[in-house]
Design a protein around this motif. Structure first.
Motif, PDB file in Angstrom:
ATOM      1  N   UNK A 286      40.393  33.721  44.138  1.00 22.19           N
ATOM      2  CA  UNK A 286      40.565  33.821  42.491  1.00 22.19           C
ATOM      3  C   UNK A 286      39.243  34.270  42.286  1.00 22.19           C
ATOM      4  N   UNK A 287      39.469  35.223  40.916  1.00 22.75           N
ATOM      5  CA  UNK A 287      38.193  35.733  40.256  1.00 22.75           C
ATOM      6  C   UNK A 287      37.945  34.690  39.151  1.00 22.75           C
ATOM      7  N   UNK A 288      36.737  34.159  39.237  1.00 23.21           N
ATOM      8  CA  UNK A 288      36.292  33.377  37.902  1.00 23.21           C
ATOM      9  C   UNK A 288      35.395  34.115  37.004  1.00 23.21           C
ATOM     10  N   UNK A 289      34.966  33.528  35.896  1.00 22.95           N
ATOM     11  CA  UNK A 289      34.034  34.178  35.292  1.00 22.95           C
ATOM     12  C   UNK A 289      32.869  34.942  35.859  1.00 22.95           C
ATOM     13  N   UNK A 290      32.170  33.904  36.601  1.00 20.83           N
ATOM     14  CA  UNK A 290      30.744  34.360  37.193  1.00 20.83           C
ATOM     15  C   UNK A 290      31.023  34.351  38.662  1.00 20.83           C
ATOM     16  N   UNK A 291      31.910  34.318  39.262  1.00 20.70           N
ATOM     17  CA  UNK A 291      32.035  33.896  40.480  1.00 20.70           C
ATOM     18  C   UNK A 291      33.241  34.163  41.172  1.00 20.70           C
TER      19      UNK A 291
END
Ligand SMILES: *Cc1c(COP(=O)(O)O)cnc(C)c1O
Length: 387
Positions: A286-291
């Motif tokens: 899963x792609x988060x905002x910063x990671x």
């Protein structure tokens, strides 16, 4: 096969599961026996709480080690694995009556007693079975270990043991009781200790206490220094067998054993940690905002050490050799602490890839729970996968 893992077999097993490299376990046991038998009177007990998987216990039992138990269930597990009662020591601040009776029934080597009320109950229960219980006093040596605060046990502030100030009085009292026999002193300063200076400090403390007892003509048959030897979680492949040579040598050099005294050790982590890995599957990336997160099917219910002690386990993608990317590796449990690692570099992960959490043989499977109605993880050995 990537590294030492039988990955083809792994693909056919439901994840998550523990995998135990029994060749490494046997090599570790050989080293323990070789290095401890250099010294007269050294006896090693395996601390069952580190890993009570019956297959692991059977291998350890066959090697000839004794057992260190902290519950009646562990005494039963030791006996079931073929470890004789005469090689079993039993510690714990809160032994219940049935647990004491279980120890008495199997004529264990010693009850490591942690309080006066416990001493009295053991005396009473032994009388009922018409037995004399061998007892050692667990002394709190007020020796710090340079390890995580939750796993130091030998400081005055910890709940364990009898204070040094009370030691002689309790020995004198024990000698007035008919159904207990005072045989030893027991210590355990903590876990994951890598600084031999900590064990040296324990030796010095024991030397002082022995001198004090000598002065009062109190004879001690055996000394038990507990366990605590640590392992290298950051480099599981570099020295997979812990440095037992230095460990035993430290005690041989600094502890002044009296003639005919035996010296007992209770090693847990150092015996089993490196042979075990938790194998888990990547469910989603899963792609988060910063990671980015690698969400895996194992969680803190399978391996609680990272959540409980902020412990580090090296993680490897054992399916794929693609260039590395940075991930937070997290489990599916509904707790924010269900995180195995933050910002670790792994070979690029995809759904379906297998990851190995290394050095998980100790306090891994043994601490698993069914929180969230999950199944307990299964444990497989090298032999189980020879098909
Ligand atoms: C947990 C424990 C051990 C084993 O500790 P390790 O750090 O795994 O070697 C030994 N003795 C006692 C009394 C224990 O509670």
């Amino acid at each position: 096969m990537k590294g030492t893992f039988p990955i083809t077999q792994f693909r056919q097993i439901e994840t998550p599961f523990y995998y135990y490299d029994t060749a490494l376990l046997r090599q570790t046991l050989r080293s323990i026996i070789e290095e401890s038998s250099r010294y007269r009177g050294f006896c090693v007990h395996y601390a069952i709480k580190a890993n009570a998987n019956p297959k692991i216990l059977n291998i350890i039992s066959q090697s000839g080690l004794g057992a260190d138990c902290v519950s009646g269930g562990e005494i039963k597990a030791a006996i079931a694995a073929g470890i004789p009662g005469g090689k079993i020591v039993f510690a714990g601040v809160g032994k219940s009556d049935w647990e004491i009776n279980t120890g008495l029934k199997h004529n264990i080597f010693s009850f490591n007693v942690e309080s006066i009320p416990e001493l009295e109950v053991i005396n009473e229960l032994a009388a009922r079975q018409d037995k004399v219980a061998r007892i050692a006093l667990r002394i709190n040596p007020n020796v710090g270990a340079h390890t995580h605060a939750n796993i130091t046990t030998g400081l005055a502030e910890n709940k364990f043991g009898i204070t040094m100030r009370d030691m002689e009085g309790v020995i004198d009292y024990a000698r007035t009781l008919k159904n207990v026999q005072f045989v030893g002193l027991h210590f355990h300063i903590g876990s994951q200790i890598l600084d031999m200076g900590d064990f040296e400090a324990l030796c010095n403390r024991i030397n002082d206490l022995q001198q004090q007892l000598d002065n009062h003509h109190i004879h001690v048959e055996n000394i038990n220094v507990g366990g605590g030897l640590g392992i290298d979680y950051h480099h599981p492949n570099r020295l997979p067998v812990p440095d037992f040579k230095s460990y035993f040598k430290t005690y041989a050099k600094f502890l002044k054993l009296r003639p005919h005294q035996t010296l007992h050790f209770e090693l847990g982590r150092a015996v089993v940690a490196q042979c075990g890995s938790l194998i888990t599957k990547v469910l989603y990336v899963k792609q988060g905002d910063f990671k980015q997160f690698a969400i895996v099917d194992a969680g803190m219910t399978d391996l609680i050490r990272p959540a409980l002690y902020q412990a580090y386990h090296k993680i490897e993608n054992i399916t794929c050799d693609d260039p590395q990317e940075t991930y937070d590796v997290v489990g599916p449990i509904c707790e924010s602490s269900d995180v195995f690692a933050k910002a670790v570099d792994l070979n690029r992960c995809e759904r379906g890839h297998l990851l190995a959490l290394r050095s998980a043989g100790a306090y891994g499977e043994a601490m698993a729970s069914q929180y969230n109605c999950r199944q307990l993880p299964k444990g497989y050995t090298t032999e189980d996968l020879l098909w």
